[in-house]
Scaffold this motif. Sequence first.
Motif, PDB file in Angstrom:
ATOM      1  N   PRO A   1       6.556  -7.909   0.251  1.00 51.92           N
ATOM      2  CA  PRO A   1       5.320  -7.755   1.346  1.00 51.92           C
ATOM      3  C   PRO A   1       3.886  -8.934   1.207  1.00 51.92           C
ATOM      4  O   PRO A   1       3.823  -9.378  -0.139  1.00 51.92           O
ATOM      5  CB  PRO A   1       4.694  -6.148   1.040  1.00 51.92           C
ATOM      6  CG  PRO A   1       6.046  -6.333  -0.091  1.00 51.92           C
ATOM      7  CD  PRO A   1       7.100  -7.351  -0.256  1.00 51.92           C
ATOM      8  N   LYS A   2       2.785  -8.154   1.096  1.00 54.54           N
ATOM      9  CA  LYS A   2       2.258  -8.971   1.299  1.00 54.54           C
ATOM     10  C   LYS A   2       0.964  -9.072  -0.362  1.00 54.54           C
ATOM     11  O   LYS A   2       1.554  -7.675  -0.745  1.00 54.54           O
ATOM     12  CB  LYS A   2       0.730  -8.589   1.849  1.00 54.54           C
ATOM     13  CG  LYS A   2      -0.773  -9.657   2.043  1.00 54.54           C
ATOM     14  CD  LYS A   2      -1.796  -8.456   2.456  1.00 54.54           C
ATOM     15  CE  LYS A   2      -2.832  -9.573   2.597  1.00 54.54           C
ATOM     16  NZ  LYS A   2      -3.942  -8.321   3.480  1.00 54.54           N
ATOM     17  N   PRO A   3       1.336  -9.718  -0.522  1.00 60.35           N
ATOM     18  CA  PRO A   3       0.474  -9.729  -2.373  1.00 60.35           C
ATOM     19  C   PRO A   3      -0.860  -9.074  -2.134  1.00 60.35           C
ATOM     20  O   PRO A   3      -1.808  -9.416  -1.395  1.00 60.35           O
ATOM     21  CB  PRO A   3       0.827 -11.721  -2.130  1.00 60.35           C
ATOM     22  CG  PRO A   3       1.319 -12.273  -1.575  1.00 60.35           C
ATOM     23  CD  PRO A   3       1.127 -11.159  -0.424  1.00 60.35           C
ATOM     24  N   ARG A   4      -0.586  -7.820  -3.222  1.00 57.98           N
ATOM     25  CA  ARG A   4      -1.895  -7.146  -3.154  1.00 57.98           C
ATOM     26  C   ARG A   4      -3.288  -8.107  -3.145  1.00 57.98           C
ATOM     27  O   ARG A   4      -4.223  -8.154  -3.412  1.00 57.98           O
ATOM     28  CB  ARG A   4      -1.899  -6.155  -4.688  1.00 57.98           C
ATOM     29  CG  ARG A   4      -0.737  -5.737  -4.020  1.00 57.98           C
ATOM     30  CD  ARG A   4      -1.052  -4.037  -4.953  1.00 57.98           C
ATOM     31  NE  ARG A   4       0.639  -3.221  -4.632  1.00 57.98           N
ATOM     32  CZ  ARG A   4       1.535  -2.936  -5.517  1.00 57.98           C
ATOM     33  NH1 ARG A   4       1.362  -3.540  -6.929  1.00 57.98           N
ATOM     34  NH2 ARG A   4       2.387  -2.056  -5.120  1.00 57.98           N
ATOM     35  N   THR A   5      -2.845  -8.943  -4.033  1.00 60.25           N
ATOM     36  CA  THR A   5      -4.178  -9.901  -5.001  1.00 60.25           C
ATOM     37  C   THR A   5      -4.497 -10.670  -4.069  1.00 60.25           C
ATOM     38  O   THR A   5      -5.267 -11.769  -4.604  1.00 60.25           O
ATOM     39  CB  THR A   5      -3.563 -11.219  -5.973  1.00 60.25           C
ATOM     40  OG1 THR A   5      -2.361 -11.510  -5.311  1.00 60.25           O
ATOM     41  CG2 THR A   5      -2.836 -10.012  -7.629  1.00 60.25           C
ATOM     42  N   HIS A   6      -3.909 -10.949  -2.843  1.00 60.50           N
ATOM     43  CA  HIS A   6      -4.490 -11.516  -1.578  1.00 60.50           C
ATOM     44  C   HIS A   6      -5.158 -11.399  -0.488  1.00 60.50           C
ATOM     45  O   HIS A   6      -5.248  -9.758   0.041  1.00 60.50           O
ATOM     46  CB  HIS A   6      -2.942 -12.417  -1.060  1.00 60.50           C
ATOM     47  CG  HIS A   6      -4.023 -13.837  -0.266  1.00 60.50           C
ATOM     48  ND1 HIS A   6      -4.071 -13.614   1.123  1.00 60.50           N
ATOM     49  CD2 HIS A   6      -3.548 -15.064  -0.497  1.00 60.50           C
ATOM     50  CE1 HIS A   6      -4.837 -14.745   2.107  1.00 60.50           C
ATOM     51  NE2 HIS A   6      -3.993 -15.631   0.806  1.00 60.50           N
TER      52      HIS A   6
END
Length: 103
Positions: A96-101
Amino acid sequence: MTNPANPIPERSDEHKREHRQRVLKGGTIITGISNSEVGCTLRNQNDSGAELKIPPEARIPDRFLLYVPVDGIGYRCEVRWRRNGRIGVQFTGTEPKPRTHYG
């Protein structure tokens, strides 16, 4: 050569590439080195991989996460070739979408 159990002839060119559809998508290469990010452009893509245009000065590791905002997916990638500011990658999985991005 034909296998009696499989009437479809075997291909002599086992390494023939699957056709990649031309695309123009922005992406971010996340290297995992101190959450380092490198912007890139996807030039073509299929279910198994993509061709990326990268900045000439970028140092890209052999394995990384490619986040493509319009797809909303992070693709785990392995580099298969490098040539003149472009790299060919094989997708080895998704996240899933990286949290850091933030994109």
